[in-house]
Write a protein that holds these residues in place. Structure first.
Motif, PDB file in Angstrom:
ATOM      1  N   GLN A 131       0.842  -1.192   0.000  1.00 55.02           N
ATOM      2  CA  GLN A 131       0.000   0.000   0.000  1.00 55.02           C
ATOM      3  C   GLN A 131       0.877   1.242   0.000  1.00 55.02           C
ATOM      4  N   PRO A 132       0.827   2.043  -1.069  1.00 52.28           N
ATOM      5  CA  PRO A 132       1.593   3.294  -1.060  1.00 52.28           C
ATOM      6  C   PRO A 132       0.933   4.320  -0.152  1.00 52.28           C
ATOM      7  N   SER A 133       1.729   5.219   0.390  1.00 50.45           N
ATOM      8  CA  SER A 133       1.191   6.265   1.258  1.00 50.45           C
ATOM      9  C   SER A 133       0.464   7.316   0.428  1.00 50.45           C
ATOM     10  N   GLN A 134      -0.339   8.130   1.101  1.00 55.51           N
ATOM     11  CA  GLN A 134      -1.060   9.191   0.402  1.00 55.51           C
ATOM     12  C   GLN A 134      -0.102  10.227  -0.165  1.00 55.51           C
ATOM     13  N   GLU A 135       0.956  10.495   0.576  1.00 54.14           N
ATOM     14  CA  GLU A 135       1.944  11.492   0.150  1.00 54.14           C
ATOM     15  C   GLU A 135       3.306  11.075   0.666  1.00 54.14           C
ATOM     16  N   GLY A 136       4.347  11.186  -0.174  1.00 49.56           N
ATOM     17  CA  GLY A 136       5.696  10.832   0.247  1.00 49.56           C
ATOM     18  C   GLY A 136       5.867   9.331   0.365  1.00 49.56           C
ATOM     19  N   GLY A 137       6.842   8.924   1.203  1.00 48.70           N
ATOM     20  CA  GLY A 137       7.051   7.507   1.463  1.00 48.70           C
ATOM     21  C   GLY A 137       7.796   6.765   0.377  1.00 48.70           C
ATOM     22  N   ALA A 138       8.552   7.490  -0.451  1.00 45.74           N
ATOM     23  CA  ALA A 138       9.353   6.823  -1.481  1.00 45.74           C
ATOM     24  C   ALA A 138      10.488   6.039  -0.839  1.00 45.74           C
ATOM     25  N   THR A 139      11.033   5.106  -1.578  1.00 42.34           N
ATOM     26  CA  THR A 139      12.258   4.404  -1.207  1.00 42.34           C
ATOM     27  C   THR A 139      13.333   4.838  -2.201  1.00 42.34           C
ATOM     28  N   PRO A 140      13.977   5.982  -1.961  1.00 48.67           N
ATOM     29  CA  PRO A 140      14.968   6.489  -2.917  1.00 48.67           C
ATOM     30  C   PRO A 140      16.174   5.562  -2.991  1.00 48.67           C
ATOM     31  N   ILE A 141      16.855   5.598  -4.120  1.00 51.08           N
ATOM     32  CA  ILE A 141      18.043   4.768  -4.309  1.00 51.08           C
ATOM     33  C   ILE A 141      19.203   5.634  -4.795  1.00 51.08           C
ATOM     34  N   ALA A 142      20.403   5.106  -4.642  1.00 50.33           N
ATOM     35  CA  ALA A 142      21.606   5.759  -5.178  1.00 50.33           C
ATOM     36  C   ALA A 142      22.597   4.675  -5.571  1.00 50.33           C
ATOM     37  N   ASP A 143      23.379   4.942  -6.596  1.00 57.90           N
ATOM     38  CA  ASP A 143      24.394   4.009  -7.064  1.00 57.90           C
ATOM     39  C   ASP A 143      25.632   4.159  -6.179  1.00 57.90           C
ATOM     40  N   SER A 144      26.038   3.098  -5.489  1.00 55.60           N
ATOM     41  CA  SER A 144      27.175   3.160  -4.561  1.00 55.60           C
ATOM     42  C   SER A 144      28.466   3.567  -5.267  1.00 55.60           C
ATOM     43  N   ARG A 145      28.599   3.230  -6.539  1.00 56.52           N
ATOM     44  CA  ARG A 145      29.788   3.619  -7.294  1.00 56.52           C
ATOM     45  C   ARG A 145      29.791   5.111  -7.558  1.00 56.52           C
ATOM     46  N   SER A 146      28.631   5.667  -7.851  1.00 54.35           N
ATOM     47  CA  SER A 146      28.533   7.107  -8.093  1.00 54.35           C
ATOM     48  C   SER A 146      28.799   7.899  -6.818  1.00 54.35           C
ATOM     49  N   VAL A 147      28.316   7.399  -5.687  1.00 57.29           N
ATOM     50  CA  VAL A 147      28.587   8.059  -4.405  1.00 57.29           C
ATOM     51  C   VAL A 147      30.090   8.143  -4.183  1.00 57.29           C
ATOM     52  N   LEU A 148      30.782   7.041  -4.411  1.00 58.93           N
ATOM     53  CA  LEU A 148      32.235   7.014  -4.226  1.00 58.93           C
ATOM     54  C   LEU A 148      32.933   7.999  -5.159  1.00 58.93           C
ATOM     55  N   GLU A 149      32.461   8.089  -6.391  1.00 61.59           N
ATOM     56  CA  GLU A 149      33.076   9.004  -7.359  1.00 61.59           C
ATOM     57  C   GLU A 149      32.913  10.468  -6.959  1.00 61.59           C
ATOM     58  N   THR A 309      11.703   8.410   2.401  1.00 65.73           N
ATOM     59  CA  THR A 309      11.292   9.788   2.609  1.00 65.73           C
ATOM     60  C   THR A 309      10.114   9.833   3.587  1.00 65.73           C
ATOM     61  N   PRO A 310       9.897  10.964   4.272  1.00 69.64           N
ATOM     62  CA  PRO A 310       8.741  11.082   5.162  1.00 69.64           C
ATOM     63  C   PRO A 310       7.439  10.883   4.384  1.00 69.64           C
ATOM     64  N   PHE A 311       6.379  10.532   5.110  1.00 72.42           N
ATOM     65  CA  PHE A 311       5.115  10.270   4.428  1.00 72.42           C
ATOM     66  C   PHE A 311       3.941  10.578   5.341  1.00 72.42           C
ATOM     67  N   SER A 312       2.770  10.644   4.724  1.00 73.30           N
ATOM     68  CA  SER A 312       1.522  10.789   5.472  1.00 73.30           C
ATOM     69  C   SER A 312       0.541   9.737   4.966  1.00 73.30           C
ATOM     70  N   GLY A 313      -0.361   9.320   5.850  1.00 74.40           N
ATOM     71  CA  GLY A 313      -1.305   8.276   5.487  1.00 74.40           C
ATOM     72  C   GLY A 313      -0.703   6.901   5.697  1.00 74.40           C
ATOM     73  N   ALA A 314      -1.552   5.888   5.565  1.00 71.80           N
ATOM     74  CA  ALA A 314      -1.093   4.506   5.752  1.00 71.80           C
ATOM     75  C   ALA A 314      -0.103   4.135   4.655  1.00 71.80           C
ATOM     76  N   ARG A 315       0.921   3.380   5.024  1.00 78.21           N
ATOM     77  CA  ARG A 315       1.942   2.912   4.078  1.00 78.21           C
ATOM     78  C   ARG A 315       2.374   1.521   4.503  1.00 78.21           C
ATOM     79  N   ARG A 316       2.459   0.610   3.549  1.00 73.20           N
ATOM     80  CA  ARG A 316       2.925  -0.737   3.871  1.00 73.20           C
ATOM     81  C   ARG A 316       3.876  -1.218   2.781  1.00 73.20           C
ATOM     82  N   VAL A 317       5.150  -1.269   3.124  1.00 70.39           N
ATOM     83  CA  VAL A 317       6.189  -1.812   2.252  1.00 70.39           C
ATOM     84  C   VAL A 317       6.897  -2.905   3.031  1.00 70.39           C
ATOM     85  N   VAL A 318       6.996  -4.092   2.448  1.00 67.98           N
ATOM     86  CA  VAL A 318       7.631  -5.217   3.123  1.00 67.98           C
ATOM     87  C   VAL A 318       8.932  -5.557   2.401  1.00 67.98           C
TER      88      VAL A 318
END
Length: 330
Positions: A131-149, A309-318
């Motif tokens: 269940q996605p949240s009403q607002e926000g609640g993303a699971t952002p990603i980043a490439d570990s190689r790019s972070v190092l660069e 990210t922060p969110f509002s409303g019900a959110r369910r990510v397993v």
């Protein structure tokens, strides 16, 4: 069905606008296609492709419940992992499927490689948006190689050579108790486990425990041979709590008694400037997309970081994890 390595059939493959090249979106050509059935036929191809596309978002498939998500994860990684050496509150949902970190909705969870602070970590991560949240609640990603660069050569060198020391104090009334972290009430079992994995143990008064462990900050991916940023130094550091909360914590606890903190592996403090550079590298490289109900994401945990990210409303990510690895496997 027999497929060439890395070949996916009966699906479309695309990128999301502005997304890093590590992220691939896979959607079925046939409406209502079952993800478990498709995953069983394509498991070897998916495992082969994961090093080249270490973040895969499966969108538009039929995923009828958490059990189906677990079966899909087991197609790719037959033996899923238990959550050991815990650092955040989670609840077991089904088998080896857990809730995502149960922090308050208003809090941000910084980018990190799952369990990179621990003696062993999962190579593969699986997320399922029930269940996605009403607002926000993303699971952002980043490439570990790019972070190092993005890091300066000086900061890379300091972290590579000195590594990271994670210090935890259990039984302070803040953070998880040692019984939850090590999944036992027996101090002897804790001692034996910590000795086995190279973690320093110090029992304090009042059934309190302090542990210290030195882990890599930069390491090589076992399949690609690439250097990757692989640690939770910025997340464990007391400054991660923000100026007001970290100041309050330091007013209550001595530095060595903080519930959790990170240092360089030689025990010297990590400078504010180095931590800020790490956080800026993540700000430059992090990408977020909104969840849709039924989405499943698979990550190579060493090549891709994640957060919330922060969110509002019900959110369910397993979440499920698999293919545990340690430094001894190198």
């Amino acid at each position: 069905m027999t497929l060439e390595p890395g070949v996916l059939s009966d699906v479309s493959q695309r990128a999301l606008p502005g997304a890093p090249s590590c992220l691939l979106v896979v959607s079925p050509e046939r409406e209502g296609a079952d993800l478990v059935e498709w995953g069983r036929a394509h498991a070897p191809a998916l495992r082969h492709l994961l090093s080249a596309r270490p973040a895969m978002l499966f969108r538009g498939f039929r995923v009828p419940g958490v059990d189906a998500f677990e079966r899909f994860a087991e197609c790719i990684q037959p033996t899923l992992a238990e959550y050991l050496e815990r650092s955040t509150p989670r609840t077991e949902v089904s088998g080896k499927v857990y809730t995502s970190t149960e922090y308050p909705a208003h809090e941000t969870i910084p980018q990190h490689n799952e369990m990179s602070y621990a003696s062993a970590w999962p190579m593969k991560l699986f997320f399922h948006c029930v269940q996605p949240s009403q607002e926000g609640g993303a699971t952002p990603i980043a490439d570990s190689r790019s972070v190092l660069e993005w890091l300066s050569p000086e900061v890379r060198e300091r972290f590579t050579q000195r590594r990271v020391m994670y210090v935890r104090n259990y039984g302070t009334g803040v953070d998880l108790p040692w019984q939850k972290v090590f999944q036992t009430e027996d101090r002897t079992q804790v001692d034996e486990y910590c000795q086995r994995v190279g973690m320093q143990v110090e029992w304090l008064g009042g059934n309190r425990l302090r542990t210290r462990s030195v882990r890599p900050a930069v390491t090589k991916h076992p399949l690609t041979g690439e250097d990757v940023w692989f640690n939770q130094a910025h997340l464990f550091h007391v400054s991660n709590l923000g100026p007001k909360v970290s100041a309050a914590m330091r007013s209550v606890f001595k530095e060595e008694d903080l519930p959790r903190n990170s240092l360089y592996g030689d025990g010297s403090p990590i400078s504010d400037a180095d931590l800020e550079e790490v956080r800026e590298a993540f700000r430059k490289t992090t990408y977020a997309f909104p969840w849709q109900a039924g989405d499943v994401m698979m990550l190579d945990n060493m090549l891709v970081t994640h957060g919330r990210t922060p969110f509002s409303g019900a959110r369910r990510v397993v979440v499920a994890m698999g293919e545990m690895r340690s430094e001894r496997d190198s």
